[in-house]
Design a protein around this motif. Sequence first.
Motif, short mmCIF file in Angstrom:
data_model
loop_
_atom_site.label_atom_id
_atom_site.label_comp_id
_atom_site.label_asym_id
_atom_site.label_seq_id
_atom_site.Cartn_x
_atom_site.Cartn_y
_atom_site.Cartn_z
N GLY A 1 0.83 -1.19 0.04
CA GLY A 1 -0.02 -0.05 0.09
C GLY A 1 0.89 1.32 -0.12
N THR A 2 2.05 1.23 0.73
CA THR A 2 2.87 2.35 0.73
C THR A 2 3.59 2.82 -0.61
N ASP B 1 -5.95 7.79 0.83
CA ASP B 1 -5.70 6.44 1.49
C ASP B 1 -6.57 5.44 1.79
N GLN C 1 -7.31 1.09 4.80
CA GLN C 1 -7.90 0.22 5.88
C GLN C 1 -9.38 0.09 5.47
N SER D 1 -4.13 -1.32 0.58
CA SER D 1 -3.14 -2.19 1.13
C SER D 1 -3.68 -3.68 1.07
N ASN E 1 -2.00 -6.14 3.06
CA ASN E 1 -1.15 -6.86 4.01
C ASN E 1 -1.91 -7.76 4.83
N LYS F 1 -5.37 -6.50 6.65
CA LYS F 1 -6.42 -5.96 5.94
C LYS F 1 -7.35 -6.71 5.29
#
Length: 420
Positions: free
Chosen positions: A70-71, A167, A170, A191, A193, A196
């Motif tokens: 996501g970053t 963003d 989440q 994201s 990860n 999530k």
Amino acid sequence: MSDKLAIHGGPKAVPDGTIKPWPPIDDTDRQMVMASLEGHVHTFGPNCKAFQDEFAAWNGNKYCITTNSGTAALHMCVAACGCGAGDEVIVPAYSWSSSVTCVLQHNAIPVFVDIDFDTMNIDVAKIEAAITPRTKAIIAVNLHGLAVAMDKVMEVAERHGLKVIEDCCQSHGARYLDRKVGTWGHCGAFSLNQNKCLCSGEGGLFVTDDDAILADAQKLWSFGETRTPAENRDYHAYALGWMYRNNDLTAAFGRAQLTKLDGYLDTIKANAAVLTEGIRNAPALILPTEPEGHEHIWYNYTLRFDMAALGHAADPAAFRGKIVEALNAEGVANGVWQSFILPAMTVFQAKNAYGRGCPWQCPHSAPVDYSPEQFPVALRHQASHTGMTMPLRPPNGTDVAELMAKGICKVMNNIDQLET
Ligand SMILES: Cc1ncc(COP(=O)(O)O)c(C=O)c1O
């Protein structure tokens, strides 16, 4: 149930083994991941392309690029929105670090805005006061599964000619005014990860509806090139690029999970409703809200403790630590998500991201003040919250949510047992 808290040797409210791990894995995951493994195209293979198309269709975006985090997707947003050396980007004072360090990655300067206590998101009423002639973009973080009031952000941005980055790391599937997150701003990042609601182990997704933004994001994504590895590459760096591509195996995992995402979100919402009902009357708790027009996906069900009512206004974080520990001892899996607000983090206090004061010492930059006391709401939230994620996710059902509620009520009704 005995009122003796588990932390003092009483029986646990949520027995060991009750909460099942996330994410649920079934034959769809097994078959798709094994087919990818045996397909032997691991660099931007067919699952990457298919995942992009399927997620774009699911979310209602024209384009999607699958990334390795996501970053990475956030950094692509910053670059593709044209933010560069000395440009200012408005960000919330409370979020995950990379919601904001992505700005530094392109030598731009984050300018913090306090959060709204009820929604925990950026206070949209305070955005305009933070705009300067250097402002290029706003990053709206749809935190914990609740969308920012994006119509208000877009209205301010349009008036000042700014780009808006969402963003959504989440908040997969969260809606505001019946529109999904990631479809409001000029581009957005998700994201994938472990934690999530759409998980592929690690990974991310960049989304946009804008052809020019897509083209710039794609360059940053793969070495500054303009073609994907599935095309006839010329291996030429047309811009400064990183290597943010995802691999076929995790894309296959993500695709399999995407087929189940709507069902997951329905379960999480049902579990959150049961939890809310069960703790509604517990003392000294501030429950999370779902304001009119919003559809929360409860990525992180966040409680705040009313520290004034508990007589701990002077030492909120210390007493919060005791409550968190007591809840965990009951089997109510919970934790403090961020124990620092963003401007208080060392990278901002020391203003030393790239060394030698860069990017703040860049001749294109203007001075910016990161004193944490400018963000009293974020500080209050940070010192008084705890959150829950996995217990509300499938395969856990409403029976688990009921047990969680019992555990929370038990601790809050016997809080005097923590006063030692
Ligand atoms: C709000 C928010 N933004 C950005 C990120 C970064 O995502 P990733 O870990 O995939 O890089 C996360 C998650 O870690 C997040 O919660």
